[in-house]
Design a protein around this motif. Structure first.
Motif, short mmCIF file in Angstrom:
data_model
loop_
_atom_site.label_atom_id
_atom_site.label_comp_id
_atom_site.label_asym_id
_atom_site.label_seq_id
_atom_site.Cartn_x
_atom_site.Cartn_y
_atom_site.Cartn_z
N LEU A 1 0.96 -1.14 -0.43
CA LEU A 1 0.14 0.10 -0.03
C LEU A 1 1.14 1.15 0.07
O LEU A 1 0.91 1.83 -0.72
N ASP A 2 2.11 0.90 0.35
CA ASP A 2 2.92 1.93 0.44
C ASP A 2 3.80 2.69 -0.68
O ASP A 2 3.84 4.00 -1.23
N LEU A 3 3.28 1.61 -1.60
CA LEU A 3 4.21 1.39 -2.32
C LEU A 3 2.89 2.04 -3.38
O LEU A 3 3.51 2.63 -4.63
N ILE A 4 1.61 1.88 -3.38
CA ILE A 4 0.80 2.06 -4.48
C ILE A 4 1.05 3.99 -4.10
O ILE A 4 0.40 4.03 -4.90
N GLN A 5 0.54 4.38 -2.80
CA GLN A 5 0.98 5.62 -3.33
C GLN A 5 1.84 6.32 -3.28
O GLN A 5 2.02 7.74 -3.26
N THR A 6 2.89 5.61 -3.81
CA THR A 6 3.95 6.28 -4.22
C THR A 6 3.49 7.11 -6.33
O THR A 6 3.74 8.52 -6.63
N LYS A 7 2.55 6.08 -6.56
CA LYS A 7 1.76 7.37 -7.41
C LYS A 7 2.69 6.55 -9.16
O LYS A 7 2.08 7.47 -9.72
N VAL A 8 3.98 5.63 -8.27
CA VAL A 8 4.26 5.57 -10.39
C VAL A 8 3.69 4.54 -10.37
O VAL A 8 3.68 2.90 -9.68
N ASN A 9 3.20 4.37 -11.98
CA ASN A 9 2.93 3.62 -13.16
C ASN A 9 2.50 2.24 -12.72
O ASN A 9 2.25 1.79 -12.39
N TYR A 10 4.02 2.14 -12.91
CA TYR A 10 4.03 0.61 -13.08
C TYR A 10 4.58 0.15 -11.88
O TYR A 10 3.79 -1.11 -11.28
N VAL A 11 4.42 0.28 -10.53
CA VAL A 11 4.64 -0.14 -9.24
C VAL A 11 3.47 0.03 -8.14
O VAL A 11 3.22 -1.71 -8.26
N VAL A 12 2.48 0.71 -9.19
CA VAL A 12 0.46 0.44 -8.42
C VAL A 12 0.55 -0.71 -9.79
O VAL A 12 -0.38 -1.48 -8.39
N GLN A 13 1.35 -1.12 -11.02
CA GLN A 13 -0.03 -2.28 -11.29
C GLN A 13 1.06 -2.96 -11.35
O GLN A 13 -0.28 -4.60 -10.93
N GLU A 14 2.05 -4.05 -10.69
CA GLU A 14 2.68 -4.55 -10.21
C GLU A 14 1.97 -5.35 -8.86
O GLU A 14 1.80 -5.87 -8.52
N ALA A 15 1.39 -4.09 -7.79
CA ALA A 15 1.45 -4.18 -6.85
C ALA A 15 -0.07 -4.55 -6.95
O ALA A 15 -0.12 -5.45 -5.84
N ILE A 16 -1.16 -4.28 -7.49
CA ILE A 16 -2.02 -5.28 -7.58
C ILE A 16 -1.73 -6.22 -8.41
O ILE A 16 -3.23 -6.98 -7.94
N VAL A 17 -1.42 -6.52 -9.23
CA VAL A 17 -1.89 -8.59 -9.45
C VAL A 17 -1.20 -8.81 -8.44
O VAL A 17 -1.63 -9.62 -8.26
N VAL A 18 -0.20 -8.15 -7.40
CA VAL A 18 0.69 -9.05 -6.55
C VAL A 18 -0.65 -9.29 -5.29
O VAL A 18 -0.88 -10.58 -5.07
N ILE A 19 -1.42 -8.04 -5.02
CA ILE A 19 -2.24 -8.04 -4.18
C ILE A 19 -3.73 -9.39 -4.69
O ILE A 19 -4.13 -9.74 -3.79
N LYS A 20 -3.68 -9.19 -5.64
CA LYS A 20 -5.13 -10.67 -6.23
C LYS A 20 -4.32 -11.66 -5.48
O LYS A 20 -4.94 -12.58 -5.47
N ASP A 21 -3.63 -12.23 -5.96
CA ASP A 21 -2.79 -13.33 -5.50
C ASP A 21 -2.84 -13.30 -3.53
O ASP A 21 -3.10 -14.29 -3.20
N ILE A 22 -2.48 -12.47 -2.91
CA ILE A 22 -2.72 -12.26 -1.98
C ILE A 22 -4.12 -12.72 -1.55
O ILE A 22 -4.46 -13.17 -0.06
N PHE A 23 -5.17 -12.15 -1.88
CA PHE A 23 -6.28 -12.12 -1.53
C PHE A 23 -6.57 -14.25 -1.57
O PHE A 23 -7.45 -14.68 -1.24
N ARG A 24 -6.49 -14.36 -2.66
CA ARG A 24 -6.55 -15.29 -2.66
C ARG A 24 -6.20 -16.80 -2.02
O ARG A 24 -6.57 -17.62 -2.02
N LYS A 25 -4.49 -16.13 -1.94
CA LYS A 25 -4.37 -16.89 -0.54
C LYS A 25 -5.09 -16.72 0.89
O LYS A 25 -5.36 -17.82 1.95
N TYR A 26 -4.97 -15.40 1.61
CA TYR A 26 -6.24 -15.36 2.18
C TYR A 26 -7.91 -14.10 2.03
O TYR A 26 -7.46 -12.99 2.09
N PRO A 27 -8.50 -15.19 1.64
CA PRO A 27 -9.71 -14.60 1.73
C PRO A 27 -10.00 -14.01 3.00
O PRO A 27 -10.04 -14.85 4.41
N ASN A 28 -11.16 -12.95 2.46
CA ASN A 28 -11.88 -12.57 3.48
C ASN A 28 -10.97 -11.99 4.48
O ASN A 28 -11.40 -11.89 6.07
N LYS A 29 -9.51 -11.65 4.08
CA LYS A 29 -8.63 -11.29 5.29
C LYS A 29 -8.02 -9.01 5.22
O LYS A 29 -8.26 -8.96 6.22
N TYR A 30 -8.02 -9.07 3.86
CA TYR A 30 -7.17 -7.36 3.88
C TYR A 30 -8.11 -6.72 3.11
O TYR A 30 -7.46 -5.81 2.80
#
Length: 946
Positions: A396-425
């Motif tokens: 989330l700190d990295l998303i706040q930097t608003k650097v486009n490619y950082v934000v996009q990679e962060a969203i891709v990995v957060i999707k995987d985190i949601f799949r590993k820990y559903p209903n948590k974050y």
């Protein structure tokens, strides 16, 4: 004065002058002349005319002159074999010279002259040199045997040189031992079946004694030889390890890696309870760390090897995380490799350090490296559960930097985190939605759409968000379109009343306006599910998804074991077995680690347990980007709660009714569901006009009824594919597949008219091809093809057409004519349509033919992920005319011996090995036309996996 003066002359007519000087009586003049000849030869001038004159200079006791003449001889002997025989006498004489340097020089040069005529004259001198009193001569002679074996293997065997070479392993001089081992290894590699290096505890002891006194290359040869030995028990393994361990402190990195290979291999046999096992683990870490202080290229090779070692035994380097931290001046290839190892070594103990490093890397300037670092943070969250929260806040700190490619990679990995820990974050979803407009990469857009669809009930304006993506639906990549379709269907199932228009809009876009078969098929499946049984649709689409595991890029265990045996070679850098990149595969032997001893089965402490999942569980793999089938079957369609399991191939997808309600239910009344009686009425545009038409046109082709159901009992039929798109054929679209039923081959075509005019006068013709495939009848289209009409035709084929070898072998070039124009396309036909019904060979005939076909014609393949037993494999292959001749069980492995025959009379023999509990099958094929083997293997894979 240096020798450079010999290279500066540009005079004409040199040859004549040199001839005179070579025949001079003065020794100095002769030497000068030979130097000039060698200089001319080095710069590429042809001085072969001077061969007899140079050979005359051999009769000298001057060592320098002799070396030069021998150099000339090696270069020109091949082009002047008759002249080279003149030199034989001198070789024989030099092999008995009192000076050992001259004896060794003579025997070395003899080995380098690759002329058949001369080889038999060299046997006697070589025999003497192999038993010479001087070790320098013996070690040179040992290498000469390997060179001679390469020229004429039979001669070497007949003369008994191999036995002499084996005796040299017991030589008193370590360098002779090393060269004898090198020569025998070289010969054994080109003849895998010959048991030349028959190692036993006595010979191993001699090799270990020689190891301490050899040059570094000698040590590498001996260590590689030791790695091929399997100790008889754990005590012998420990004793060898103790004597090899000092090599870990050698200055040459190749020696260190060879020693690591031996230790990694023999550690398999040591019990983990032994004190020595723990000591060995500690001793292995420092040399590997030291390799990382070399120059970048060596570092990279070391890192690739360490990557394998860490996957096999993470405990070796678990305390050495800091050496893998990236330096600012590391080249990108070293940085990425270090990053990979850091994630493999990440554990609860060091995760804080790792995350601080990764966060630092995410602010670097190198875009590729930053992306990989952001992805690594996600992988750490999935791997170390206790750190997940910290990882999410870092992202989330990295998303706040608003650097486009950082934000996009962060969203891709957060999707995987949601799949590993559903209903948590899910609290972070609001932050993600703020960045929706900045996403321009397909993977990031697809990940964001998945998140919105998955958590639609928690996002008030989910319908607006998805509608914003829908505006440019046709401009999106397939990955995004598929994800959007699924997300809107999920949203509809969660909020049916508000989103009916939206779901009808997306179904219309997917089924009616799209040319992509994957998207159309998924659209029709959802539409059919929703209109037939909404409750079942909910169970399928909103089913619980399996959790993903941390290590999705681990090397498959059997391959990893094989690669451990190749540490320090090219295979360990490519992470592929030699058979994958060594051309011809001759001499490539499959290696594997020795079996564990019984005492090894002790339970592992949690601290030393490997990072991967337990061996019994297969990790659920995150589908790779672009893996649309994986996406369809893994991400969004969990297995239905009732009814048959989801099929994984398009043929089965058609043949098996997803919900068990029968195909006719599609035509019947819609049951009342969530949305009342008018649950989903697809818009007029979305319902094909010919829905009520007989099967064989319109909707039925989506479920592949014609090619799937009717032939399930026969040989496997691939789903229809588009061979000629309408864009390239003025509106005519041709899809098709090939079938074989009861001995007759046919091409099942589907012609669709997407033009505005009627099409008539169809005809078809094939170009010459490898197996003589040709139409057995004209192309019969009985009525004119009106705009938007589709017709299905089965065109019978025979194999009596003209033959011409194509590249690839199964390429078929087709011309189709109609009243508009002639159109050309090419397609690849599956080879199993050419397997004939009388392809079963008698057992005796099979055995005789197998022995008769040369070994170099044998090709080996691995069929991965095929968890069938021998009976299922046999019956499935038999339905496609691959017949099991015999079956036996060897050491717990099922061996199937099979035969098949192609339409042109070529026989292919196969040995298929199945290991209970291992989903990978080993296939060996033998055939007199080896170029067929690759395509036969593809046929095996296709039949067994569908």
């Amino acid at each position: 004065m240096t020798d450079s003066k010999y290279f500066t002359t540009t005079k004409k007519g040199e040859i004549f002058e040199l001839k005179a000087e070579l025949n001079s009586d003065k020794k100095e003049k002769k030497k000068e002349a030979v130097k000039k000849v060698i200089a001319s030869m080095t710069v590429g001038k042809d001085v072969s005319a001077l061969f007899p004159d140079v050979v005359n200079c051999m009769q000298t006791d001057n060592l320098e002159l002799k070396k030069l003449v021998y150099l000339y001889l090696m270069n020109y002997a091949k082009s002047q074999p008759d002249m080279a025989i003149m030199a034989v006498n001198t070789f024989v004489k030099d092999c008995e010279d009192p000076n050992p340097l001259i004896r060794a020089l003579a025997v070395r040069t003899m080995g380098c002259i690759r002329v058949d005529k001369i080889t038999e004259y060299l046997c006697e001198p070589l025999r003497k040199c192999l038993k010479d009193e001087d070790p320098y001569v013996r070690k040179t002679a040992a290498v000469c045997v390997a060179k001679l074996h390469d020229i004429n293997a039979q001669l070497v065997e007949d003369q008994g040189f191999l036995d002499t070479l084996k005796d040299l392993i017991s030589d008193s001089n370590p360098m002779v031992v090393a060269n004898a081992v090198a020569a025998l290894s070289e010969i054994a590699e080109s003849h895998p079946s010959s048991n030349l290096l028959d190692l036993n505890p006595q010979s191993i002891n001699k090799l270990l004694t020689a190891l301490n006194e050899c040059t570094e290359w000698g040590q590498i040869f001996i260590l590689d030889c030791l790695a091929n030995y399997t100790p008889k028990d754990d005590r012998e393994a420990q004793s060898i390890c103790e004597r090899v361990t000092p090599r870990l402190s050698h200055a040459n990195s190749a020696v260190v890696l060879s020693a690591v290979k031996v230790l990694m291999k023999f550690m398999e046999m040591l019990s983990k309870d032994l004190d020595y096992y723990g000591t060995l683990l500690k001793k292995l870490a420092p040399p590997l760390v030291t390799l990382l202080s070399a120059e970048p290229e060596l570092q990279y090779v070391a890192l690739r090897n360490i990557n394998l070692i860490v996957q096999k035994r993470p405990e070796i380097l678990k305390h050495e995380m800091k050496v893998f931290f990236v330096k600012y001046n590391d080249p990108i290839y070293v940085k990425l490799e270090k990053l990979d190892i850091m994630i493999r070594l990440a554990s609860q103990a060091n995760i804080a350090q790792v995350l601080a490093e990764l966060k630092e890397y995410a602010t670097e300037v190198d875009v590729d490296f930053v992306r990989k670092a952001v992805r690594a943070i996600g992988r750490c969250a999935i791997k170390v559960e206790q750190s997940a929260e910290r990882c999410v806040s870092t992202l989330l700190d990295l998303i706040q930097t608003k650097v486009n490619y950082v934000v996009q990679e962060a969203i891709v990995v957060i999707k995987d985190i949601f799949r590993k820990y559903p209903n948590k974050y899910e609290s972070v979803i609001a932050t993600l939605c703020e960045n929706l407009d900045s996403l321009d990469e397909p993977e990031a857009r697809a990940a964001m759409i998945w998140i919105v669809g998955e958590y639609a009930e928690r996002i008030d304006n989910a319908d607006e968000l998805l509608e914003s993506f829908l505006e440019g639906f046709h401009d999106e990549s397939t990955q995004v379109q598929l994800q959007l379709l699924t997300a809107i269907v999920k949203l509809f199932l969660k909020k049916p009343t508000e989103t009916q228009e939206l779901v009808q809009q997306v179904l219309s876009l997917a089924t009616q306006d799209s040319d992509n078969p994957d998207l159309r098929d998924r659209g029709y499946i959802y539409w059919r599910l929703l209109s037939t049984d909404p409750v079942a649709a909910k169970e399928v689409v909103l089913a619980e998804k399996p959790l993903i595991s941390e290590e999705t890029d681990l090397i498959e265990p059997t391959l990893l074991d094989e690669l451990i045996c190749y540490i320090g070679t090219l295979a360990s850098v490519y992470h592929k077995p030699p058979s994958a990149f060594v051309e011809g595969g001759r001499g490539v032997v499959h290696k594997s680690l020795p079996p564990r001893t019984a005492s090894n089965e002790s339970t592992e402490s949690p601290e030393t347990a490997p990072a991967g999942p337990p061996s019994g569980e297969q990790p659920d793999v995150i589908p790779a980007q672009g893996d649309l089938l994986g996406d369809l079957l893994n991400l969004d369609l969990g297995p239905p709660v009732s009814g048959p399991p989801l099929a994984t191939s398009s043929v089965q997808m058609g043949a098996v009714d997803l919900l068990g309600g029968g195909l006719d239910s599609l035509m019947g009344d819609e049951p009342e569901g969530i949305g009342g009686p008018n649950f989903v009425t697809p818009p007029a545009a979305a319902v094909p006009a010919n829905l009520g038409a007989p099967m064989g046109s319109g909707l039925s082709d989506l479920f592949d009824l014609t090619s799937g159901v009717g032939t399930l009992s026969g040989s496997y039929v691939a789903p229809k594919a588009v061979w000629l798109p309408a864009m390239k054929a003025k509106g005519l679209e041709i899809s098709g597949t090939f079938t074989r039923q009861v001995g007759s081959i046919s091409m099942d075509l589907q012609l669709t008219n997407k033009a505005l005019q009627v099409m008539t006068d169809f005809a078809i013709q094939f170009n010459r091809n490898s197996f003589g495939l040709a139409p057995a009848a004209p192309l019969q289209v009985h009525a004119p093809l009106s705009p938007n009409q589709t017709v299905e035709i089965s065109l019978p084929l025979n194999t009596v057409g003209s033959v011409m070898k194509m590249e690839p072998l199964n390429n078929l070039q087709v011309a189709v004519k109609n009243n508009i124009d002639v159109f050309y396309f090419s397609t690849l036909y599956p080879l199993h349509i050419l397997f004939v019904e009388d392809g079963k060979m008698e057992r005796q005939m099979f055995l005789a033919t197998w022995k008769d076909i040369p070994n170099e014609n044998e090709a080996q393949f691995q069929i991965r992920d095929c968890p069938l037993n021998a009976e299922a494999v046999s019956s499935r292959l038999q339905s496609s005319n691959i017949f099991t001749v015999a079956k036996r069980n060897v050491e717990g492995q099922d061996m199937l011996y099979q035969s098949l025959k192609l339409t042109n009379g070529i026989w292919v023999l196969a040995e298929l090995r199945l290991q209970p509990g291992n989903p990978n099958l080993m296939l060996s094929l033998k055939c007199r036309a080896p170029e067929v083997s690759q395509h036969v293997y593809q046929a095996y894979e296709t039949i067994l996996k569908n």
